[in-house]
Design a protein around this motif. Structure first.
Motif, mmCIF file in Angstrom:
data_model
loop_
_atom_site.group_PDB
_atom_site.id
_atom_site.type_symbol
_atom_site.label_atom_id
_atom_site.label_comp_id
_atom_site.label_asym_id
_atom_site.label_seq_id
_atom_site.Cartn_x
_atom_site.Cartn_y
_atom_site.Cartn_z
ATOM 1 N N THR A 59 -32.834 -67.479 19.171
ATOM 2 C CA THR A 59 -33.700 -68.729 19.198
ATOM 3 C C THR A 59 -34.317 -69.241 20.358
ATOM 4 O O THR A 59 -33.797 -68.690 21.357
ATOM 5 C CB THR A 59 -33.237 -69.701 18.002
ATOM 6 N N GLY A 60 -34.934 -70.009 20.141
ATOM 7 C CA GLY A 60 -35.440 -70.638 21.664
ATOM 8 C C GLY A 60 -36.396 -71.850 21.308
ATOM 9 O O GLY A 60 -37.036 -72.027 20.252
ATOM 10 N N ASP A 61 -36.715 -72.508 22.202
ATOM 11 C CA ASP A 61 -37.883 -73.797 22.497
ATOM 12 C C ASP A 61 -37.654 -74.602 21.346
ATOM 13 O O ASP A 61 -38.741 -75.312 20.839
ATOM 14 C CB ASP A 61 -39.126 -72.977 22.324
ATOM 15 N N VAL A 64 -38.687 -65.116 19.638
ATOM 16 C CA VAL A 64 -37.936 -65.583 18.719
ATOM 17 C C VAL A 64 -37.907 -67.102 18.712
ATOM 18 O O VAL A 64 -37.165 -67.800 18.123
ATOM 19 C CB VAL A 64 -36.449 -65.219 19.190
ATOM 20 N N GLY A 65 -38.786 -67.709 19.402
ATOM 21 C CA GLY A 65 -39.009 -69.262 19.618
ATOM 22 C C GLY A 65 -39.093 -69.902 18.224
ATOM 23 O O GLY A 65 -39.691 -69.198 17.245
ATOM 24 N N THR A 83 -36.344 -72.051 12.805
ATOM 25 C CA THR A 83 -34.862 -71.567 12.364
ATOM 26 C C THR A 83 -34.677 -70.332 13.259
ATOM 27 O O THR A 83 -35.499 -69.386 13.521
ATOM 28 C CB THR A 83 -35.057 -70.950 10.784
ATOM 29 N N PRO A 84 -33.234 -70.218 13.558
ATOM 30 C CA PRO A 84 -32.769 -69.099 14.338
ATOM 31 C C PRO A 84 -32.930 -67.700 13.410
ATOM 32 O O PRO A 84 -32.787 -67.746 12.186
ATOM 33 C CB PRO A 84 -31.446 -69.466 14.558
ATOM 34 N N VAL A 85 -33.389 -66.688 14.070
ATOM 35 C CA VAL A 85 -33.520 -65.393 13.322
ATOM 36 C C VAL A 85 -32.409 -64.499 13.881
ATOM 37 O O VAL A 85 -31.652 -64.359 14.827
ATOM 38 C CB VAL A 85 -34.895 -64.609 13.655
ATOM 39 N N SER A 86 -32.168 -63.800 12.700
ATOM 40 C CA SER A 86 -30.757 -62.696 12.876
ATOM 41 C C SER A 86 -31.315 -61.520 13.617
ATOM 42 O O SER A 86 -32.412 -61.102 13.481
ATOM 43 C CB SER A 86 -30.150 -62.402 11.469
#
Length: 196
Positions: free
Chosen positions: A17-19, A167-168, A175-178
């Motif tokens: 994730t990010g941002d 991935v932001g 939401t974070p991605v797997s």
């Protein structure tokens, strides 16, 4: 084998994730985020994170974590699940001296190996990165790609390889991605790529 590479085996749950830009009210306007205020945004981002990340999962945050000093960061980190590695973003450089003991690691960039797949992590997308032509993926943030609008770098994103992905949170429903999701996305990007 690069001794600076982190290795992960099948069965380890990894997220990217990010941002998030926690505590940054102006990001709502800049990125047209669907939140009434910074408190609503912060709470939604924390809820989304904790809904998918477990206590023992590993999260690679690709920069622009939060505004504020060490006390704000520490309060926020205590609320987030997972073991967090931070890849520094341009906004994080202002707070790097604060010392955040809850983080597993802090770096400007990182290379990881997940089930044999080499992944280069950096806050920024690169057209030339180690292994770009040797089946190495690059995950990045910074550009705030999203379905409804795009940042000032949007026109340059057409130059990305199918092995790269933003991935932001703006690009991923906040939401974070797997790793499994990213693997499917990159596979689809290769299938849809138009090679001359």
């Amino acid at each position: 084998m690069n001794r600076d590479t982190l290795f992960f085996e099948k069965g380890e749950r990894l997220f990217f994730t990010g941002d998030q830009h926690w505590h940054h009210a102006r990001i709502i306007e800049y990125c047209q985020r669907p939140f009434a205020n910074v408190d609503e945004m912060d709470e939604k981002l924390i809820t989304n994170w904790n809904n998918v990340v477990g206590d023992d999962d590993i999260v690679f945050h690709l920069g622009d974590f939060a505004k504020g000093g060490s006390s704000e960061w520490s309060r926020l980190l205590k609320r987030l699940k997972g073991k967090i590695y931070l890849i520094l973003g341009n906004h994080d450089l202002k707070t790097i001296g604060a010392g955040f003991s809850r983080l597993e690691g802090i770096a400007m960039q990182m290379i990881i190996n997940v089930e044999g797949q080499i992944i280069y992590l950096n806050h920024y997308p690169f057209l030339c990165y180690g292994g770009a032509y040797r089946n190495t993926w690059q995950l990045f943030a910074h550009v705030h790609t999203c379905p409804t609008q795009a940042g000032k770098d949007f026109s340059r994103l057409s130059m990305l390889f199918p092995s790269q992905y933003d991935v932001g949170v703006d690009n991923n429903n906040f939401t974070p991605v797997s790793y499994e999701q990213i693997k499917a996305i990159i596979r689809m990007q290769f299938e849809n790529a138009k090679f001359i």
